[in-house]
Motif scaffolding. Structure first.
Motif, PDB file in Angstrom:
ATOM      1  N   ASN A 169       8.645  -7.081   6.016  1.00  0.00           N
ATOM      2  CA  ASN A 169       8.528  -8.494   6.153  1.00  0.00           C
ATOM      3  C   ASN A 169       7.129  -7.969   6.740  1.00  0.00           C
ATOM      4  N   PHE A 170       6.520  -7.173   6.192  1.00  0.00           N
ATOM      5  CA  PHE A 170       5.325  -6.939   6.775  1.00  0.00           C
ATOM      6  C   PHE A 170       4.263  -8.411   7.364  1.00  0.00           C
ATOM      7  N   PRO A 207       2.625  -3.174   9.469  1.00  0.00           N
ATOM      8  CA  PRO A 207       3.665  -2.011   9.574  1.00  0.00           C
ATOM      9  C   PRO A 207       3.850  -1.467   8.148  1.00  0.00           C
ATOM     10  N   LEU A 208       2.885   0.049   8.410  1.00  0.00           N
ATOM     11  CA  LEU A 208       3.768   1.026   7.045  1.00  0.00           C
ATOM     12  C   LEU A 208       4.771   1.832   7.197  1.00  0.00           C
ATOM     13  N   VAL A 247       4.013  -2.726  -4.242  1.00  0.00           N
ATOM     14  CA  VAL A 247       3.174  -3.613  -5.828  1.00  0.00           C
ATOM     15  C   VAL A 247       3.041  -5.004  -4.648  1.00  0.00           C
ATOM     16  N   GLU A 248       3.358  -4.175  -3.002  1.00  0.00           N
ATOM     17  CA  GLU A 248       3.775  -5.993  -2.798  1.00  0.00           C
ATOM     18  C   GLU A 248       2.294  -5.736  -1.651  1.00  0.00           C
ATOM     19  N   VAL A 249       2.819  -4.578  -0.736  1.00  0.00           N
ATOM     20  CA  VAL A 249       2.592  -4.041   0.546  1.00  0.00           C
ATOM     21  C   VAL A 249       0.043  -3.493   0.387  1.00  0.00           C
ATOM     22  N   ARG A 271      -4.698  -2.989   1.433  1.00  0.00           N
ATOM     23  CA  ARG A 271      -6.409  -2.859   1.086  1.00  0.00           C
ATOM     24  C   ARG A 271      -7.024  -3.387   1.318  1.00  0.00           C
ATOM     25  N   SER A 272      -6.672  -5.280   0.384  1.00  0.00           N
ATOM     26  CA  SER A 272      -7.588  -6.490   0.839  1.00  0.00           C
ATOM     27  C   SER A 272      -7.909  -6.413   1.757  1.00  0.00           C
ATOM     28  N   ARG A 273      -7.385  -5.997   3.381  1.00  0.00           N
ATOM     29  CA  ARG A 273      -7.697  -6.786   4.752  1.00  0.00           C
ATOM     30  C   ARG A 273      -8.627  -5.473   4.958  1.00  0.00           C
TER      31      ARG A 273
END
Length: 189
Positions: free
Chosen positions: A145-146, A155-156, A175-177, A182-184
């Motif tokens: 639910n990041f 959160p990681l 796939v999602e996190v 990386r983008s942020r």
């Protein structure tokens, strides 16, 4: 801020609980836009004095898609563990971070980090401390639910090689996190 960092690096409030003695590991600079809050240094980090200088750090840098040069540039990324010193060995890995550090040092550190736009919370100790009641019942639920915690927190799980099973069991993480992370990070750096 330099005085604060000096005080932290000389800290000995939990010395009697540390098998190898105090060696607080922290990096920070007022210009940093990203803060990484992890658990506590491992034995290799304690010995070298370099945060995330181990296999977990290699994986974390891969997750962030940054070079060592960028990762260790304190004007870009501050590294503040929940426990600043190596806590010792437990039955299944290192002991939890000492509980004295975060309440003693995190608030004054974060008050100096006025440019921070992203706080990466690695592991349950950091997530529970910073997300409080907003943290889910398990680390897996919190990480899944990041988006609920963005834009401030991301959160990681811990990037330890011991977490291979978790990563295999949760393919959605890559796939999602990771693309979001990386983008942020790329935008902020």
């Amino acid at each position: 801020m330099q005085d604060l960092l000096l005080n932290i690096r000389q800290c000995s409030i939990c010395e009697k609980h540390l098998p190898l003695g105090p060696r607080p590991i922290v990096t920070a600079h007022p210009h940093a836009k990203i803060v990484i809050i992890g658990q506590a240094p491992g034995i290799k980090v304690h010995n070298t004095g370099i945060p995330w200088n181990d296999a977990s750090g290699n994986r974390l840098r891969d997750w962030l898609n940054v070079t060592e040069e960028v990762f260790y540039d304190e004007t870009k990324i501050a590294i503040i563990p929940m426990g600043f010193c190596y806590p010792g060995k437990g039955k299944t890995g290192d002991l939890p971070p000492r509980p004295e550090c975060a309440p003693q040092w995190h608030k004054p550190l974060l008050e100096h980090l006025t440019n921070v736009e992203l706080v990466i919370l690695i592991g349950m100790y950091a997530q529970n401390y910073y997300l409080g009641k907003q943290a889910k019942k398990t680390l897996t639920e919190t990480v899944a639910n990041f988006k609920d915690y963005l834009p401030k927190y991301l959160p990681l799980p811990h990037p330890s090689p011991r977490n291979r099973f978790w990563l295999t069991k949760n393919p959605w993480f890559e796939v999602e996190v990771l693309p979001e992370l990386r983008s942020r990070v790329e935008k902020l750096l």
